[in-house]
Design a protein around this motif. Structure first.
Motif, PDB file in Angstrom:
ATOM      1  N   GLU A 137       0.626  -1.110   0.275  1.00  0.00           N
ATOM      2  CA  GLU A 137       0.051  -0.279   0.615  1.00  0.00           C
ATOM      3  C   GLU A 137       0.911   0.946   0.551  1.00  0.00           C
ATOM      4  O   GLU A 137       0.495   2.042  -0.714  1.00  0.00           O
ATOM      5  CB  GLU A 137      -0.907   0.185   1.003  1.00  0.00           C
ATOM      6  CG  GLU A 137      -2.184  -0.938   1.810  1.00  0.00           C
ATOM      7  CD  GLU A 137      -3.330  -0.773   2.124  1.00  0.00           C
ATOM      8  OE1 GLU A 137      -3.014  -0.313   3.400  1.00  0.00           O
ATOM      9  OE2 GLU A 137      -4.198  -0.724   1.812  1.00  0.00           O
ATOM     10  N   LEU A 138       2.012   1.631   1.088  1.00  0.00           N
ATOM     11  CA  LEU A 138       2.735   2.613   0.718  1.00  0.00           C
ATOM     12  C   LEU A 138       4.432   2.091   0.698  1.00  0.00           C
ATOM     13  O   LEU A 138       4.337   0.689   1.218  1.00  0.00           O
ATOM     14  CB  LEU A 138       2.927   2.985   2.265  1.00  0.00           C
ATOM     15  CG  LEU A 138       1.656   4.290   2.478  1.00  0.00           C
ATOM     16  CD1 LEU A 138       1.124   4.318   3.766  1.00  0.00           C
ATOM     17  CD2 LEU A 138       0.786   4.832   1.465  1.00  0.00           C
ATOM     18  N   VAL A 139       5.281   2.576  -0.357  1.00  0.00           N
ATOM     19  CA  VAL A 139       6.578   2.386   0.267  1.00  0.00           C
ATOM     20  C   VAL A 139       7.065   4.131   0.522  1.00  0.00           C
ATOM     21  O   VAL A 139       7.155   5.335   0.521  1.00  0.00           O
ATOM     22  CB  VAL A 139       6.906   2.626  -1.265  1.00  0.00           C
ATOM     23  CG1 VAL A 139       8.939   2.490  -0.725  1.00  0.00           C
ATOM     24  CG2 VAL A 139       6.399   1.256  -1.614  1.00  0.00           C
ATOM     25  N   VAL A 146      14.848   0.669   3.078  1.00  0.00           N
ATOM     26  CA  VAL A 146      13.334   0.830   2.939  1.00  0.00           C
ATOM     27  C   VAL A 146      11.857   0.557   3.649  1.00  0.00           C
ATOM     28  O   VAL A 146      12.304  -0.748   3.715  1.00  0.00           O
ATOM     29  CB  VAL A 146      13.269   0.659   0.991  1.00  0.00           C
ATOM     30  CG1 VAL A 146      13.705  -1.237   0.788  1.00  0.00           C
ATOM     31  CG2 VAL A 146      12.054   1.501   0.492  1.00  0.00           C
ATOM     32  N   THR A 147      10.534   1.368   3.947  1.00  0.00           N
ATOM     33  CA  THR A 147       9.536   0.812   4.618  1.00  0.00           C
ATOM     34  C   THR A 147       8.850   0.189   3.597  1.00  0.00           C
ATOM     35  O   THR A 147       8.152   1.606   2.865  1.00  0.00           O
ATOM     36  CB  THR A 147       9.511   1.443   5.347  1.00  0.00           C
ATOM     37  OG1 THR A 147      10.706   1.222   6.508  1.00  0.00           O
ATOM     38  CG2 THR A 147       8.394   0.808   6.236  1.00  0.00           C
ATOM     39  N   ILE A 156       7.076  -3.353   6.980  1.00  0.00           N
ATOM     40  CA  ILE A 156       8.134  -4.270   7.673  1.00  0.00           C
ATOM     41  C   ILE A 156       9.991  -3.722   5.618  1.00  0.00           C
ATOM     42  O   ILE A 156       9.287  -2.472   5.765  1.00  0.00           O
ATOM     43  CB  ILE A 156       7.836  -6.079   5.681  1.00  0.00           C
ATOM     44  CG1 ILE A 156       8.078  -5.474   4.399  1.00  0.00           C
ATOM     45  CG2 ILE A 156       7.076  -6.888   6.327  1.00  0.00           C
ATOM     46  CD1 ILE A 156       8.224  -7.009   3.877  1.00  0.00           C
ATOM     47  N   GLN A 157      10.396  -3.904   6.615  1.00  0.00           N
ATOM     48  CA  GLN A 157      12.031  -3.093   6.274  1.00  0.00           C
ATOM     49  C   GLN A 157      12.770  -4.120   5.498  1.00  0.00           C
ATOM     50  O   GLN A 157      13.010  -4.771   5.961  1.00  0.00           O
ATOM     51  CB  GLN A 157      12.726  -2.163   7.413  1.00  0.00           C
ATOM     52  CG  GLN A 157      13.432  -1.081   7.079  1.00  0.00           C
ATOM     53  CD  GLN A 157      13.719   0.050   7.747  1.00  0.00           C
ATOM     54  OE1 GLN A 157      14.733  -0.342   9.068  1.00  0.00           O
ATOM     55  NE2 GLN A 157      12.728  -0.207   8.664  1.00  0.00           N
ATOM     56  N   ALA A 158      13.563  -3.258   4.624  1.00  0.00           N
ATOM     57  CA  ALA A 158      14.288  -3.745   3.955  1.00  0.00           C
ATOM     58  C   ALA A 158      15.377  -2.507   3.028  1.00  0.00           C
ATOM     59  O   ALA A 158      15.280  -1.398   3.394  1.00  0.00           O
ATOM     60  CB  ALA A 158      14.474  -4.458   2.417  1.00  0.00           C
ATOM     61  N   LYS A 159      16.923  -3.461   3.016  1.00  0.00           N
ATOM     62  CA  LYS A 159      17.671  -2.216   2.133  1.00  0.00           C
ATOM     63  C   LYS A 159      17.434  -2.151   0.546  1.00  0.00           C
ATOM     64  O   LYS A 159      18.226  -1.501  -0.151  1.00  0.00           O
ATOM     65  CB  LYS A 159      19.500  -3.093   2.457  1.00  0.00           C
ATOM     66  CG  LYS A 159      19.738  -2.894   3.487  1.00  0.00           C
ATOM     67  CD  LYS A 159      20.451  -1.970   3.619  1.00  0.00           C
ATOM     68  CE  LYS A 159      20.953  -2.089   5.775  1.00  0.00           C
ATOM     69  NZ  LYS A 159      21.684  -1.011   6.256  1.00  0.00           N
ATOM     70  N   SER A 167       3.345  -5.018 -15.653  1.00  0.00           N
ATOM     71  CA  SER A 167       2.954  -3.975 -16.313  1.00  0.00           C
ATOM     72  C   SER A 167       2.507  -2.478 -15.364  1.00  0.00           C
ATOM     73  O   SER A 167       2.792  -1.531 -15.360  1.00  0.00           O
ATOM     74  CB  SER A 167       2.948  -3.915 -17.938  1.00  0.00           C
ATOM     75  OG  SER A 167       1.062  -4.479 -17.295  1.00  0.00           O
ATOM     76  N   ALA A 168       1.296  -3.106 -14.555  1.00  0.00           N
ATOM     77  CA  ALA A 168       0.879  -2.178 -14.073  1.00  0.00           C
ATOM     78  C   ALA A 168       1.459  -1.997 -13.024  1.00  0.00           C
ATOM     79  O   ALA A 168       0.742  -1.950 -11.380  1.00  0.00           O
ATOM     80  CB  ALA A 168      -0.903  -2.724 -14.419  1.00  0.00           C
ATOM     81  N   SER A 169       2.611  -2.245 -12.519  1.00  0.00           N
ATOM     82  CA  SER A 169       3.067  -2.129 -10.911  1.00  0.00           C
ATOM     83  C   SER A 169       2.751  -1.276 -10.535  1.00  0.00           C
ATOM     84  O   SER A 169       2.852   0.349 -10.744  1.00  0.00           O
ATOM     85  CB  SER A 169       4.989  -1.738 -11.721  1.00  0.00           C
ATOM     86  OG  SER A 169       5.287  -1.205 -10.714  1.00  0.00           O
ATOM     87  N   THR A 170       1.859  -1.761  -9.633  1.00  0.00           N
ATOM     88  CA  THR A 170       1.933  -1.258  -8.003  1.00  0.00           C
ATOM     89  C   THR A 170       3.171   0.453  -7.096  1.00  0.00           C
ATOM     90  O   THR A 170       3.160   1.720  -7.493  1.00  0.00           O
ATOM     91  CB  THR A 170       1.536  -1.576  -6.625  1.00  0.00           C
ATOM     92  OG1 THR A 170       0.775  -2.520  -7.346  1.00  0.00           O
ATOM     93  CG2 THR A 170       0.408  -0.869  -5.360  1.00  0.00           C
ATOM     94  N   CYS A 171       4.028  -0.799  -7.679  1.00  0.00           N
ATOM     95  CA  CYS A 171       5.741  -0.035  -6.253  1.00  0.00           C
ATOM     96  C   CYS A 171       5.936   1.158  -7.618  1.00  0.00           C
ATOM     97  O   CYS A 171       6.028   2.052  -7.343  1.00  0.00           O
ATOM     98  CB  CYS A 171       6.627  -0.796  -6.810  1.00  0.00           C
ATOM     99  SG  CYS A 171       6.393  -2.442  -5.291  1.00  0.00           S
ATOM    100  N   CYS A 172       6.060   0.615  -9.136  1.00  0.00           N
ATOM    101  CA  CYS A 172       6.368   1.715  -9.669  1.00  0.00           C
ATOM    102  C   CYS A 172       5.729   3.024  -9.953  1.00  0.00           C
ATOM    103  O   CYS A 172       5.661   4.535  -9.639  1.00  0.00           O
ATOM    104  CB  CYS A 172       6.746   1.382 -10.984  1.00  0.00           C
ATOM    105  SG  CYS A 172       7.537   0.287 -10.978  1.00  0.00           S
TER     106      CYS A 172
END
Length: 391
Positions: A137-139, A146-147, A156-159, A167-172
């Motif tokens: 939902e959120l970045v 990056v959370t 959750i958190q990562a490097k 193609s319809a990437s939510t993250c993008c």
């Protein structure tokens, strides 16, 4: 809050391949989270549905390097011959493995089979956590991490966050990585068909005035069909009781009578390319980075080359920080030429064989004839379609 080294958004073919490749190359030292909206064990999973894909020789070599090919190979059908023709014209070409010094031009595998294989392999990886079904939902990106906020879980958190979510990437969308989109004004009708004659490993690409028709060999003497045409026509013909008869009229009798066709699905065809495939703590791969026309079957193979290059670049990162921007920029730079050339070639083929202007038709058919008669002319295009390219 759970901490990871890498979060992968998307657990279908490309995302799962990346997770398994990273686990193999880093010997399980990386903690990896795979966030997937659909349960891979469900038959309706859109990433592992009834479609089949052709794996190029280059893709096979990459999968071998990641110890994945041995699991997939038993479910594949080798392509021993490719026949290319232009409906209504004399031009045609035949491609054999011997032209490239190979035993097979590629392999066809059903996505549902790969889905089962990958799901089991991921479950065996103690360093990989599968969040499924879940949605991002959120970045929120910080200097050193990056959370990611999941819809029904929390943070959750990562490097590093990697978008492999199509193609319809939510993250993008969340991070402002826009895409250039070209509408081919075509849709693809996908189905599995049964034919009267043994396919003997033969694949077919037939160009028609309405769009290309591709048939790939599958197990149990079936063929995987990709039939491209105008969107309204695709919707109409996909539900037509006379579907097999109409396909017979377009494809011909090279495999004898088309006995029956399974369930059909329709997919709109667009070229989608993101000019930026990295930014702070973020990388984009596969269909999230570029979605191609299915002509020549290059889309997934291009995405696997994204995976291989990203893994190599992450191996060269500073210890303890796989999300450092220097390595991500190397990944983006290395993938630029291959992405542009492959997208350009596939789009040009669509334009070339859609052009019914008489001089254009004559020229392309002469080209097909020379392509067939002079093996040396096959080499540049053959190298790209086989995945023998610099990445």
């Amino acid at each position: 809050m759970q901490l990871f080294d890498i979060v992968i958004s998307g657990g279908a073919m490309t995302g799962a391949t990346l997770a398994l490749a990273l686990n193999q190359r880093f010997n399980g030292r990386l903690k990896i989270a795979v966030v997937e909206a659909f349960d891979p064990s469900e038959q309706e999973h859109p990433g592992f549905d009834a479609r089949s894909i052709a794996l190029s020789d280059g893709t096979v070599r990459i999968l071998q390097a990641f110890d994945l090919w041995e699991h997939i190979f038993p479910y594949t059908t080798p392509i021993q011959h490719i026949h290319v023709s232009d409906a209504g014209h004399a031009g045609m070409a035949d491609i054999e493995p011997e032209h490239a010094g190979l035993s097979a031009l590629g392999y066809v595998v059903e996505l549902a089979d790969v889905g089962r294989i990958y799901t089991e392999l991921l479950r065996q990886c103690s360093s990989v956590s599968l969040f499924c079904p879940q949605q991002i939902e959120l970045v929120d990106r910080q200097p050193d991490s990056v959370t990611v906020t999941l819809k029904n879980f929390g943070d959750i958190q990562a490097k590093l966050l990697v978008a492999a979510d199509g193609s319809a990437s939510t993250c993008c969308e969340l991070l402002g990585h826009t895409a250039d989109v070209y509408d081919f004004e075509q849709s693809a009708v996908i189905a599995n068909v049964a034919v009267a004659q043994p396919h003997s490993g033969r694949a077919f690409e037939r160009f028609t005035p309405n769009g290309p028709v591709a048939l790939l060999p599958m197990k149990n003497e079936r063929m995987s069909l990709v039939w491209c045409m105008e969107p309204g026509q695709a919707e109409s013909i996909s539900s037509d009781d006379g579907f097999a008869e109409k396909l017979q009229q377009v494809f011909g009798w090279r495999l004898g009578k088309i006995l029956r066709a399974g369930s059909r699905a329709v997919y709109p065809l667009k070229l989608t390319v993101r000019s930026r495939t990295v930014s702070h703590r973020f990388a984009v791969i596969g269909n999230a980075a570029q979605t191609l026309h299915p002509i020549a079957g290059q889309g997934f193979n291009l995405g696997i080359r994204d995976v291989a290059t990203l893994v190599e670049c992450l191996e060269q990162q500073q210890p303890g920080d796989v999300g450092d921007i220097a390595g991500l920029l190397k990944y983006q730079d290395r993938r630029c030429s291959d992405r542009n050339q492959t997208a350009g070639i596939t789009s040009s083929l669509v334009s070339l064989f859609s052009n019914q202007w008489v001089p254009a038709a004559v020229s392309r058919n002469l080209g097909l004839m020379f392509f067939d008669l002079v093996p040396l002319l096959q080499q540049p295009l053959l190298k790209r379609t086989l995945g023998h390219v610099i990445r």
